[in-house]
Write a protein that holds these residues in place. Structure first.
Motif, PDB file in Angstrom:
ATOM      1  N   ALA A  21       1.244  -0.982   0.229  1.00 31.11           N
ATOM      2  CA  ALA A  21       0.608  -0.134   0.201  1.00 31.11           C
ATOM      3  C   ALA A  21       1.019   1.658   0.098  1.00 31.11           C
ATOM      4  CB  ALA A  21      -1.112  -0.030   1.643  1.00 31.11           C
ATOM      5  N   LYS A  22       0.895   2.113  -0.631  1.00 31.18           N
ATOM      6  CA  LYS A  22       0.890   4.101  -0.740  1.00 31.18           C
ATOM      7  C   LYS A  22       0.459   4.832  -0.529  1.00 31.18           C
ATOM      8  CE  LYS A  22       4.598   1.247  -3.215  1.00 31.18           C
ATOM      9  NZ  LYS A  22       6.033   0.616  -2.772  1.00 31.18           N
ATOM     10  N   PRO A  23       1.595   5.665   0.871  1.00 25.67           N
ATOM     11  CA  PRO A  23       0.392   6.170   1.709  1.00 25.67           C
ATOM     12  C   PRO A  23       0.139   7.986   0.482  1.00 25.67           C
ATOM     13  CG  PRO A  23       2.928   7.009   1.621  1.00 25.67           C
ATOM     14  CD  PRO A  23       2.711   5.312   1.200  1.00 25.67           C
ATOM     15  N   SER A  24      -0.560   8.772   0.718  1.00 23.74           N
ATOM     16  CA  SER A  24      -1.410  10.020  -0.478  1.00 23.74           C
ATOM     17  C   SER A  24      -0.300  10.848  -0.270  1.00 23.74           C
ATOM     18  CB  SER A  24      -2.355   9.652  -0.276  1.00 23.74           C
ATOM     19  OG  SER A  24      -2.614  10.065   1.234  1.00 23.74           O
ATOM     20  N   ALA A  25       0.402  10.430   0.734  1.00 24.63           N
ATOM     21  CA  ALA A  25       1.310  11.290   1.653  1.00 24.63           C
ATOM     22  C   ALA A  25       2.492  10.957   2.417  1.00 24.63           C
ATOM     23  CB  ALA A  25       0.575  12.616   2.266  1.00 24.63           C
ATOM     24  N   GLY A  26       3.658  11.539   2.681  1.00 25.20           N
ATOM     25  CA  GLY A  26       4.366  10.685   3.295  1.00 25.20           C
ATOM     26  C   GLY A  26       5.227   9.940   2.939  1.00 25.20           C
ATOM     27  N   ILE A  27       6.082   9.136   4.023  1.00 22.58           N
ATOM     28  CA  ILE A  27       6.920   8.148   3.550  1.00 22.58           C
ATOM     29  C   ILE A  27       7.081   7.049   4.387  1.00 22.58           C
ATOM     30  CG2 ILE A  27       8.089   9.629   1.826  1.00 22.58           C
ATOM     31  CD1 ILE A  27      10.468   9.359   4.193  1.00 22.58           C
ATOM     32  N   VAL A  28       7.117   5.949   3.722  1.00 24.29           N
ATOM     33  CA  VAL A  28       7.795   4.951   4.725  1.00 24.29           C
ATOM     34  C   VAL A  28       8.750   4.224   4.354  1.00 24.29           C
ATOM     35  CG1 VAL A  28       6.728   2.224   5.379  1.00 24.29           C
ATOM     36  CG2 VAL A  28       5.527   4.046   4.947  1.00 24.29           C
ATOM     37  N   GLU A  29       9.711   4.384   6.122  1.00 23.70           N
ATOM     38  CA  GLU A  29      11.282   4.072   5.506  1.00 23.70           C
ATOM     39  C   GLU A  29      11.889   2.532   6.524  1.00 23.70           C
ATOM     40  OE1 GLU A  29      13.766   6.413   8.345  1.00 23.70           O
ATOM     41  OE2 GLU A  29      13.096   8.786   6.406  1.00 23.70           O
ATOM     42  N   ARG A  30      12.044   1.798   5.390  1.00 22.62           N
ATOM     43  CA  ARG A  30      12.305   0.139   6.018  1.00 22.62           C
ATOM     44  C   ARG A  30      13.857  -0.017   5.921  1.00 22.62           C
ATOM     45  NH1 ARG A  30       9.311   0.407   1.604  1.00 22.62           N
ATOM     46  NH2 ARG A  30       7.019   0.194   1.758  1.00 22.62           N
ATOM     47  N   PRO A  31      14.362  -0.491   6.982  1.00 28.83           N
ATOM     48  CA  PRO A  31      15.642  -1.502   6.668  1.00 28.83           C
ATOM     49  C   PRO A  31      16.334  -2.462   5.939  1.00 28.83           C
ATOM     50  CG  PRO A  31      14.325  -1.900   8.673  1.00 28.83           C
ATOM     51  CD  PRO A  31      13.224  -1.612   8.000  1.00 28.83           C
ATOM     52  N   GLY A  32      15.172  -3.225   5.477  1.00 29.27           N
ATOM     53  CA  GLY A  32      15.495  -3.834   4.092  1.00 29.27           C
ATOM     54  C   GLY A  32      13.793  -4.496   3.877  1.00 29.27           C
ATOM     55  N   PRO A  33      13.927  -5.659   2.519  1.00 29.02           N
ATOM     56  CA  PRO A  33      12.750  -6.230   2.279  1.00 29.02           C
ATOM     57  C   PRO A  33      11.820  -6.650   4.457  1.00 29.02           C
ATOM     58  CG  PRO A  33      15.019  -7.035   1.359  1.00 29.02           C
ATOM     59  CD  PRO A  33      15.530  -6.583   2.330  1.00 29.02           C
TER      60      PRO A  33
END
Length: 310
Positions: free
Chosen positions: A47-59
């Motif tokens: 799922a993708k946000p309409s605003a903002g970001i999601v940071e992941r440390p990897g897969p």
């Protein structure tokens, strides 16, 4: 690098900020629709946000209800009620594997409605409510707050529904008829759910078809398996309201503190003569429940005060 949600907006989330560090299990608590599943999808990238970001440390790997419990190493493991369909052996094996992942530095988000599971596995709880963090932190503290919230919701729901008169058995000579049974909360309104400890009232309305010189009206609370919990009647309470004429209707109110443990109960009500001859006896006439924010065993909630001396 931690798993981070930076000012994420997608309904029901708005400017949602939270960070889950490496090497922890974050338990997600909340009602359906609170955003738990969507948060996992955001973390997985499905799922993708309409605003903002999601940071992941990897897969990331997302396990949903019915999926096999794949506990191979992955930087981000997301569990969406996936334990629910698995037997005790598979679950125990997965718990051990989950701990290995935690120690290896994986970030794990675990959504579940099972409080015992969250207590056992989570280092921290995020309580989601309508897309917001209603609370986060120590599992014991946050889950206690969530239980209070649910108890309040159940109590409010109980005031919006009615419990119809549906006796398991009805008998009597017909000289009087029980025409109404209501369970009333301390706010003075009908409810089918009492909060443990609140002032409760049982109202019984009786219409007399024939004249009765000395009627008695009584009630009995039972558990759902038929255990007598508490019973009384107007004769025991020394309330004499007869004689009653044919066509007359009376209402008797029994008021008491509902010091009962959370579970389901029934009310049996009756009108009868002092010698026990029934006018109208309604066995398990209506059902009601008691809610509370904490577990108590048994039937009577005695609210013990515990102390320790050494």
């Amino acid at each position: 690098m931690a798993l981070a949600f930076r000012r994420v907006t997608i309904a029901p989330f708005r400017d949602f900020d939270a960070v889950a560090p490496d090497g922890v299990v974050i338990g997600l608590a909340g009602e359906n629709g609170s955003g738990k599943g969507l948060l996992l999808s955001l973390a997985a990238g499905t799922a993708k946000p309409s605003a903002g970001i999601v940071e992941r440390p990897g897969p990331a790997r997302l396990l949903r209800l019915g999926d096999a419990l794949n506990m191979a190493y992955v930087p981000v493991l997301l569990i969406d009620h996936a334990f629910a369909h698995h037997d005790a052996l598979v679950r125990e094996q997965a718990y051990v594997a989950l701990d290995r992942l935690r120690r290896a530095g994986s970030t794990i988000l675990l959504a579940s409605h099972e409080e015992d599971l969250l207590h056992r596995l989570a280092d921290e709880i995020w309580w989601l409510h309508e897309g917001k963090l209603a609370g986060r932190g120590d599992p014991e503290e946050i889950l206690a707050g969530y239980r209070r919230h649910i108890a309040e919701c159940v109590r409010a729901w109980g005031g919006a529904v009615s419990s119809p008169i549906a006796p398991r058995m009805r008998r009597g000579d017909g000289r009087a008829e029980v025409v109404g049974v209501e369970t009333i909360g301390e706010n003075g309104r009908p409810t089918m759910v009492w909060r443990s400890g609140e002032l409760a009232v049982v109202k019984v309305r009786v219409r007399f078809r024939d004249a009765v010189a000395d009627p008695v009206v009584g009630m009995m609370i039972r558990t759902r398996i038929g255990l007598n919990v508490y019973g009384t009647n107007t004769e025991l309470e020394r309330l004499k309201f007869g004689p009653c004429a044919a066509g007359e209707t009376i209402e008797i109110a029994f008021a008491f503190r509902c010091e009962l443990c959370p579970q389901e109960y029934t009310l049996t009500v009756a009108s009868h003569d002092p010698d026990g001859v029934w006018h109208d006896w309604l066995e398990d006439a209506v059902a009601f429940a008691v809610s509370d924010s904490r577990y108590t065993a048994g039937v009577a909630n005695l609210r013990a005060q515990v102390s320790c001396e050494r």
